[in-house]
Motif scaffolding. Structure first.
Motif, PDB file in Angstrom:
ATOM      1  N   GLU A 217       0.828  -1.210   0.000  1.00 55.53           N
ATOM      2  CA  GLU A 217       0.000   0.000   0.000  1.00 55.53           C
ATOM      3  C   GLU A 217       0.861   1.259   0.000  1.00 55.53           C
ATOM      4  OE1 GLU A 217      -3.387   2.218   2.788  1.00 55.53           O
ATOM      5  OE2 GLU A 217      -2.704   0.180   3.261  1.00 55.53           O
ATOM      6  N   GLY A 250      -8.370   3.491  -4.020  1.00 58.28           N
ATOM      7  CA  GLY A 250      -7.671   3.566  -2.732  1.00 58.28           C
ATOM      8  C   GLY A 250      -6.348   4.293  -2.870  1.00 58.28           C
ATOM      9  N   THR A 276     -15.356   1.260   0.247  1.00 60.71           N
ATOM     10  CA  THR A 276     -15.073   1.895   1.536  1.00 60.71           C
ATOM     11  C   THR A 276     -13.890   1.243   2.234  1.00 60.71           C
ATOM     12  OG1 THR A 276     -16.746   0.457   2.530  1.00 60.71           O
ATOM     13  CG2 THR A 276     -17.440   2.669   1.872  1.00 60.71           C
ATOM     14  N   ASN A 277     -13.839  -0.108   2.225  1.00 61.34           N
ATOM     15  CA  ASN A 277     -12.699  -0.835   2.784  1.00 61.34           C
ATOM     16  C   ASN A 277     -12.695  -2.239   2.202  1.00 61.34           C
ATOM     17  OD1 ASN A 277     -14.441  -2.518   4.529  1.00 61.34           O
ATOM     18  ND2 ASN A 277     -14.742  -0.616   5.663  1.00 61.34           N
ATOM     19  N   ILE A 278     -11.636  -2.987   2.471  1.00 63.69           N
ATOM     20  CA  ILE A 278     -11.474  -4.318   1.885  1.00 63.69           C
ATOM     21  C   ILE A 278     -12.570  -5.268   2.358  1.00 63.69           C
ATOM     22  CG2 ILE A 278      -9.988  -6.356   1.825  1.00 63.69           C
ATOM     23  CD1 ILE A 278      -9.070  -4.200   0.001  1.00 63.69           C
ATOM     24  N   ARG A 279     -12.988  -5.137   3.604  1.00 63.26           N
ATOM     25  CA  ARG A 279     -14.027  -6.031   4.125  1.00 63.26           C
ATOM     26  C   ARG A 279     -15.328  -5.860   3.338  1.00 63.26           C
ATOM     27  NH1 ARG A 279     -14.713  -8.817   8.808  1.00 63.26           N
ATOM     28  NH2 ARG A 279     -12.801  -7.949   9.652  1.00 63.26           N
ATOM     29  N   GLU A 280     -15.716  -4.609   3.100  1.00 64.27           N
ATOM     30  CA  GLU A 280     -16.942  -4.360   2.340  1.00 64.27           C
ATOM     31  C   GLU A 280     -16.789  -4.832   0.898  1.00 64.27           C
ATOM     32  OE1 GLU A 280     -19.799  -3.284   3.483  1.00 64.27           O
ATOM     33  OE2 GLU A 280     -18.980  -3.226   5.499  1.00 64.27           O
ATOM     34  N   TRP A 297      -8.721  -7.526   7.736  1.00 67.69           N
ATOM     35  CA  TRP A 297      -8.594  -6.153   7.265  1.00 67.69           C
ATOM     36  C   TRP A 297      -9.778  -5.332   7.748  1.00 67.69           C
ATOM     37  CZ3 TRP A 297      -9.157  -9.759   2.945  1.00 67.69           C
ATOM     38  CH2 TRP A 297      -7.979 -10.458   2.732  1.00 67.69           C
TER      39      TRP A 297
END
Length: 298
Positions: A217, A250, A276-280, A297
């Motif tokens: 990242e 991102g 929004t994030n990796i989980r979503e 994550w």
């Protein structure tokens, strides 16, 4: 003497025959069930062979069926085992996590030379190589506006760099995971943006395509920051827009945050298919229903 004894012998033989006959009939009369059993046994001998053959065929069919079911059950158990085991391996091995998120090992399309963008129909594009860090090299494509298509033929890198100072705005395109800067759908977007009068500068993050380095990242954000500064140094007051797609959104938001912190924001930020994030993001994948609960994550 012979004439007198012959009738006696014949009579004796007849008596013996009658005796055996009478004894047989007497046995039959005395034990009628045995005769019935014998007749039934003889009558059953005919269809016995075909019935045995049919039974053997049924046994073979059942055996084959059981064998197929055993193989299918074994395959299903293996698939289920992998489905349950892989998430734990992913959680225990951060390297696997990164590979699955970045998918930088997937190079699509295959067998293309990224040094020759003209092979992809981009005849007004130049290939560069920049070095953000000592052990990192990234491949960059610069496509000029379509109105310069004829002028750009045969021009070198210096001409393309000087062209960034023209009055045409510039789009820094940050692609998503998997593939390279030469992906078919990405090339088509470059053509559209170029036809609308934009310079398009895109690159492969470290570890993608022919770029050298290990993806992370921080590294991807630093690569984008380096390319932005390289463009800014050559474009003067020309407008620069940052366009991020999928995973690139991102990188784009991280880049803009860094630029705002040092008070050099871009002229616009465009996010295509953001998350929004990796989980979503993982929740939308059909195979991640059972695995999402253990993803580390946030």
């Amino acid at each position: 003497m012979r004439k007198r004894t012959e009738p006696v012998a014949l009579e004796h033989d007849r008596c013996v025959a009658l005796g055996s006959s009478s004894s047989g009939s007497t046995a039959a009369v005395l034990d009628p069930d045995s005769r019935l059993k014998r007749n039934l046994h003889l009558a059953g001998k005919g269809p016995a062979e075909p019935r045995c053959a049919a039974d053997a065929g049924m046994k073979r069919a059942l055996g084959r069926r059981k064998g197929m079911w055993f193989q299918l059950r074994k395959i299903l158990l293996c698939v289920l085992g992998l489905y349950v085991t892989i998430p734990f391996l992913i959680k225990l091995c951060p390297g696997i996590q990164a590979k699955l998120i970045f998918l930088n090992f997937v190079r699509v399309p295959y067998f293309i030379d990224l040094k020759k963008p003209q092979d992809q129909g981009l005849n007004h594009t130049c290939n560069y190589y920049l070095q953000p860090e000592e052990d990192v090299t990234i491949g960059v494509w610069h496509t000029v506006p379509t109105v310069w298509w004829k002028t750009a033929q045969g021009k070198d890198q210096m001409w393309y760099e000087d062209a960034l100072a023209s009055s045409y705005p510039i789009i820094l395109y940050l692609h998503g995971n998997a593939g390279t800067r030469g992906g078919d759908h990405r090339v088509e977007l470059y053509k559209v943006l170029s036809s609308l009068g934009y310079h398009v500068v895109t690159f492969d993050y470290r570890g993608w395509g022919d770029s050298i380095g290990t993806p992370s990242e921080r590294g991807m954000t630093y690569d984008a920051l380096h390319v932005f500064d390289w463009i800014k140094a050559r474009s003067g007051d020309n407008s620069i827009y940052i366009w991020g797609h999928s995973l690139g959104t991102g990188v784009a938001t991280n880049l803009v945050r860094r630029l705002c912190e040092r008070e050099t924001p871009p002229d616009a930020l465009i996010l295509e298919s953001p998350f929004t994030n990796i989980r979503e993001e993982a929740k939308s994948h059909p195979f991640s229903v059972a695995n999402i609960s253990i993803l580390p994550w946030v």
